[in-house]
Design a protein around this motif. Sequence first.
Motif, PDB file in Angstrom:
ATOM      1  N   TYR A  33      32.435 -20.381   2.677  1.00  0.00           N
ATOM      2  CA  TYR A  33      33.000 -19.799   1.343  1.00  0.00           C
ATOM      3  C   TYR A  33      31.550 -19.058   0.774  1.00  0.00           C
ATOM      4  N   LEU A  34      30.064 -19.482   0.041  1.00  0.00           N
ATOM      5  CA  LEU A  34      28.960 -19.169  -0.070  1.00  0.00           C
ATOM      6  C   LEU A  34      28.824 -18.051   0.655  1.00  0.00           C
ATOM      7  N   VAL A  35      28.108 -18.090   1.480  1.00  0.00           N
ATOM      8  CA  VAL A  35      27.544 -17.188   2.439  1.00  0.00           C
ATOM      9  C   VAL A  35      27.916 -16.515   2.779  1.00  0.00           C
ATOM     10  N   PRO A  36      29.101 -15.900   3.279  1.00  0.00           N
ATOM     11  CA  PRO A  36      30.003 -14.447   3.337  1.00  0.00           C
ATOM     12  C   PRO A  36      29.976 -13.860   2.110  1.00  0.00           C
ATOM     13  N   ALA A  37      30.319 -15.179   0.750  1.00  0.00           N
ATOM     14  CA  ALA A  37      30.712 -14.337  -0.197  1.00  0.00           C
ATOM     15  C   ALA A  37      29.495 -13.221  -0.986  1.00  0.00           C
ATOM     16  N   LEU A  38      28.275 -14.110  -0.787  1.00  0.00           N
ATOM     17  CA  LEU A  38      26.899 -13.586  -1.106  1.00  0.00           C
ATOM     18  C   LEU A  38      26.852 -12.370  -0.277  1.00  0.00           C
ATOM     19  N   ALA A  39      26.537 -12.682   0.840  1.00  0.00           N
ATOM     20  CA  ALA A  39      26.658 -11.220   1.963  1.00  0.00           C
ATOM     21  C   ALA A  39      26.900  -9.779   0.984  1.00  0.00           C
ATOM     22  N   LYS A  40      28.099 -10.065   0.551  1.00  0.00           N
ATOM     23  CA  LYS A  40      29.496  -8.675   0.247  1.00  0.00           C
ATOM     24  C   LYS A  40      28.124  -7.960  -0.960  1.00  0.00           C
ATOM     25  N   ASN A  41      27.197  -8.967  -1.202  1.00  0.00           N
ATOM     26  CA  ASN A  41      26.470  -8.336  -2.318  1.00  0.00           C
ATOM     27  C   ASN A  41      26.652  -7.561  -3.474  1.00  0.00           C
ATOM     28  N   GLU A  42      27.475  -8.318  -4.268  1.00  0.00           N
ATOM     29  CA  GLU A  42      28.221  -8.781  -5.542  1.00  0.00           C
ATOM     30  C   GLU A  42      28.158  -9.557  -6.080  1.00  0.00           C
ATOM     31  N   LEU A  43      28.507  -9.783  -7.651  1.00  0.00           N
ATOM     32  CA  LEU A  43      28.708 -11.291  -7.797  1.00  0.00           C
ATOM     33  C   LEU A  43      29.793 -11.960  -7.649  1.00  0.00           C
ATOM     34  N   VAL A  44      29.416 -13.155  -7.355  1.00  0.00           N
ATOM     35  CA  VAL A  44      30.044 -14.245  -7.010  1.00  0.00           C
ATOM     36  C   VAL A  44      30.606 -15.491  -8.101  1.00  0.00           C
ATOM     37  N   GLN A  45      31.352 -15.560  -8.559  1.00  0.00           N
ATOM     38  CA  GLN A  45      31.821 -16.383  -9.373  1.00  0.00           C
ATOM     39  C   GLN A  45      32.680 -17.872  -9.629  1.00  0.00           C
ATOM     40  N   ILE A  46      31.891 -18.610  -9.122  1.00  0.00           N
ATOM     41  CA  ILE A  46      32.713 -20.013  -8.873  1.00  0.00           C
ATOM     42  C   ILE A  46      33.146 -21.092 -10.295  1.00  0.00           C
ATOM     43  N   GLU A  47      34.182 -20.955 -10.014  1.00  0.00           N
ATOM     44  CA  GLU A  47      34.576 -21.998 -10.579  1.00  0.00           C
ATOM     45  C   GLU A  47      35.374 -23.621 -10.740  1.00  0.00           C
ATOM     46  N   LEU A  48      34.334 -24.249 -11.536  1.00  0.00           N
ATOM     47  CA  LEU A  48      34.389 -25.745 -10.776  1.00  0.00           C
ATOM     48  C   LEU A  48      35.411 -26.661 -11.853  1.00  0.00           C
ATOM     49  N   ASP A  49      35.743 -25.890 -12.206  1.00  0.00           N
ATOM     50  CA  ASP A  49      36.681 -27.089 -12.883  1.00  0.00           C
ATOM     51  C   ASP A  49      37.835 -27.609 -12.057  1.00  0.00           C
ATOM     52  N   GLY A  50      38.557 -28.561 -12.349  1.00  0.00           N
ATOM     53  CA  GLY A  50      39.762 -28.811 -11.898  1.00  0.00           C
ATOM     54  C   GLY A  50      39.448 -29.678 -10.309  1.00  0.00           C
ATOM     55  N   THR A  51      37.953 -29.844 -10.067  1.00  0.00           N
ATOM     56  CA  THR A  51      37.860 -31.110  -8.942  1.00  0.00           C
ATOM     57  C   THR A  51      38.132 -32.823  -9.631  1.00  0.00           C
ATOM     58  N   ARG A  52      37.927 -33.679  -8.663  1.00  0.00           N
ATOM     59  CA  ARG A  52      37.835 -34.741  -9.470  1.00  0.00           C
ATOM     60  C   ARG A  52      36.266 -35.391  -9.111  1.00  0.00           C
ATOM     61  N   GLY A  53      35.855 -34.393  -9.312  1.00  0.00           N
ATOM     62  CA  GLY A  53      34.075 -34.950  -9.466  1.00  0.00           C
ATOM     63  C   GLY A  53      33.350 -33.959  -8.490  1.00  0.00           C
ATOM     64  N   TYR A  54      32.028 -34.357  -7.929  1.00  0.00           N
ATOM     65  CA  TYR A  54      31.095 -33.986  -7.560  1.00  0.00           C
ATOM     66  C   TYR A  54      29.986 -34.856  -7.087  1.00  0.00           C
ATOM     67  N   GLY A  55      29.168 -34.803  -5.831  1.00  0.00           N
ATOM     68  CA  GLY A  55      28.371 -35.783  -6.159  1.00  0.00           C
ATOM     69  C   GLY A  55      27.289 -35.200  -6.538  1.00  0.00           C
ATOM     70  N   SER A  56      26.381 -35.828  -6.494  1.00  0.00           N
ATOM     71  CA  SER A  56      24.856 -34.831  -6.491  1.00  0.00           C
ATOM     72  C   SER A  56      24.317 -34.668  -4.807  1.00  0.00           C
ATOM     73  N   SER A  57      24.768 -35.260  -4.005  1.00  0.00           N
ATOM     74  CA  SER A  57      24.683 -34.612  -2.730  1.00  0.00           C
ATOM     75  C   SER A  57      25.278 -33.785  -1.946  1.00  0.00           C
ATOM     76  N   PHE A  58      26.772 -33.013  -2.500  1.00  0.00           N
ATOM     77  CA  PHE A  58      27.402 -32.115  -1.963  1.00  0.00           C
ATOM     78  C   PHE A  58      26.944 -30.367  -3.324  1.00  0.00           C
ATOM     79  N   LEU A  59      26.267 -30.857  -4.458  1.00  0.00           N
ATOM     80  CA  LEU A  59      25.837 -29.556  -5.144  1.00  0.00           C
ATOM     81  C   LEU A  59      24.424 -29.186  -4.895  1.00  0.00           C
TER      82      LEU A  59
END
Length: 103
Positions: A33-59
């Motif tokens: 997701y992120l690498v292809p989005a960043l390759a477009k050389n435009e802003l990437v907005q990431i909505e973090l809310d709505g998941t059941r949480g994040y582990g530190s290892s994922f982040l």
Amino acid sequence: MTKINIARDFSLFPGGRYRTDGEHSGEEFRDEYLVPALAKNELVQIELDGTRGYGSSFLEETFGGLVRIGHTPEDLLKMIVLVSRKPALVEEIQDYINAAALN
């Protein structure tokens, strides 16, 4: 601008660090997701809310991993717009990005 809503576009249940840890890993999210989005050389907005949480290892693997594969913290912090109702989550991710540059 590319918009990615993690809960809608990736998973309600983000997993561990590596693909070998199981489904929906930080490595998978970064690479698919992120690498292809960043390759477009435009802003990437990431909505973090709505998941059941994040582990530190994922982040850490998702965002710190971007630094380890060649992005600078300065560029990432300009290119990525983190959206969350939890300011501490945004700060945690920014810390992972900055810390990865020190290692």
